[in-house]
Scaffold this motif. Structure first.
Motif, short mmCIF file in Angstrom:
data_model
loop_
_atom_site.label_atom_id
_atom_site.label_comp_id
_atom_site.label_asym_id
_atom_site.label_seq_id
_atom_site.Cartn_x
_atom_site.Cartn_y
_atom_site.Cartn_z
N UNK A 1 0.71 -0.95 0.02
CA UNK A 1 -0.34 -0.11 -0.23
C UNK A 1 0.90 1.01 -0.26
N UNK A 2 2.04 1.56 0.05
CA UNK A 2 2.97 2.07 0.41
C UNK A 2 4.19 2.35 -0.41
N UNK A 3 3.52 1.62 -1.68
CA UNK A 3 4.28 1.34 -2.78
C UNK A 3 3.89 2.53 -3.98
N UNK A 4 4.60 2.91 -4.29
CA UNK A 4 3.76 3.85 -6.40
C UNK A 4 3.81 3.00 -7.53
N UNK A 5 4.77 2.24 -7.03
CA UNK A 5 4.62 1.41 -8.18
C UNK A 5 5.38 0.08 -8.00
N UNK A 6 4.69 -0.58 -8.97
CA UNK A 6 4.97 -2.24 -8.34
C UNK A 6 5.69 -2.30 -9.80
N UNK A 7 6.59 -3.43 -9.49
CA UNK A 7 7.29 -3.68 -10.91
C UNK A 7 7.61 -5.16 -11.17
N UNK A 8 8.02 -6.23 -12.65
CA UNK A 8 7.66 -7.70 -12.79
C UNK A 8 8.79 -7.55 -12.92
N UNK A 9 9.89 -8.31 -12.91
CA UNK A 9 11.09 -8.86 -14.05
C UNK A 9 10.45 -9.82 -15.77
N UNK A 10 11.17 -9.17 -16.31
CA UNK A 10 9.76 -10.83 -17.54
C UNK A 10 11.39 -11.58 -17.58
N UNK A 11 10.49 -12.94 -17.79
CA UNK A 11 11.53 -13.80 -18.19
C UNK A 11 10.51 -14.92 -18.91
N UNK A 12 11.17 -15.64 -19.11
CA UNK A 12 10.72 -16.97 -20.13
C UNK A 12 9.18 -17.44 -19.94
N UNK A 13 8.97 -17.80 -20.10
CA UNK A 13 6.64 -18.87 -20.23
C UNK A 13 7.83 -19.73 -19.56
#
Length: 283
Positions: free
Chosen positions: A237-249
């Motif tokens: 709730x305190x994060x301005x942005x959530x990010x993921x690391x793109x990976x292989x399927x």
């Protein structure tokens, strides 16, 4: 200062006795002391004034330890000298590195929030939310050292960064990268509100932004979460942005310390703050 050990009953060896079986608990519920193994870790301990209480070493390591003491201008640190087999009998574990040291936790646990998260200028801070594995905690500090993090915020339920094996996993960087135990949601809220920090949370689920699309802000906190549950709802709730690391399927996640390293590398490299470095060196 060399001191030859004649008896295990010497009261000066109390810090090293049966390390596997007990902890020296301080007022904060953690050990009042910590143990570092090996010359590399001992060198990082000696680099912090007042952090090293004493050293216990096999005779074969004495010349190297004397050189470290001279380099860091700490000739008065007691060095207890004994044969290898006696060290192992005293401490309760095999000592392949030939030297261990006892440190004072209070020196490393008395830092202020502004030492971890500067309130002016550029700053990159790493935060751990419930990271419970001793090796992961150590590796996270090594990530921070490698990619220029100013410090590490440790939320509740994180493993002790001054545990002997955590220090070893960090290559001693838990001693040189400053850290602070805190209530993470309220600390992040204050940094955002009062000091202009943005907070990036690392996740592995749909709806988050791909990491390559994220650009570093002037002052930023990167949050990594628990090995199984990820970032808690209160911290998210305190994060301005959530990010993921793109990976292989078919690959849904990375080890938390690996994800932290990839994220910090992207932010440091993209901002131009990461030096060229030496590909033959060690982080």
């Amino acid at each position: 200062m060399r001191i030859d050990v004649e008896s295990f009953d010497d009261p000066r060896l109390a810090d090293y006795r049966a390390l596997r079986d007990r902890e020296l608990i301080g007022d904060d519920g953690r050990s009042g002391t910590f143990i570092g193994e090996g010359l590399l870790v001992i060198e990082r301990m000696l680099a912090v004034p007042g952090a090293t209480r004493s050293i216990l070493a096999a005779e074969r390591r004495l010349a190297e330890i004397d050189a470290l003491l001279a380099h860091h201008a700490q000739p008065d640190v007691p060095v207890f000298v004994t044969p290898d087999h006696r060290v192992e009998a005293l401490t309760g574990f095999q000592m392949h590195r030939g030297a261990i040291a006892c440190g004072d936790r209070s020196v490393l646990q008395s830092r202020s929030l502004t030492e971890i998260a500067p309130t002016s200028g550029e700053a990159l801070v790493l935060a751990a939310d419930g990271v419970g594995d001793r090796d992961n905690i150590g590796a996270i500090f090594r990530d921070g050292a490698a990619f220029g993090a100013h410090g590490v915020l440790l939320g509740q339920h994180c493993h002790d960064p001054l545990y002997r094996k955590s220090i070893r996993s960090s290559m001693g960087y838990t001693l040189s990268v400053p850290f602070l135990h805190c209530v993470l949601p309220s600390t992040l809220r204050m940094l955002r509100r009062d000091h202009g920090y943005s907070v990036l949370g690392t996740v592995c689920r749909p709806g988050a932004r791909a990491l390559p699309s994220i650009r570093r802000t002037e002052r930023m906190v990167v949050v990594v979460g628990n090995e199984f549950r990820g970032i808690s709802p209160e911290v998210e709730a305190e994060c301005d942005v959530l990010a993921f690391i793109p990976m292989r399927a078919g690959i849904d996640s990375l080890n938390v310390s690996v994800a932290g390293a990839v994220t910090l590398f992207h932010l440091a490299h993209g901002s131009g703050t990461l030096p060229g470095g030496n590909p033959t060196g060690q982080a």
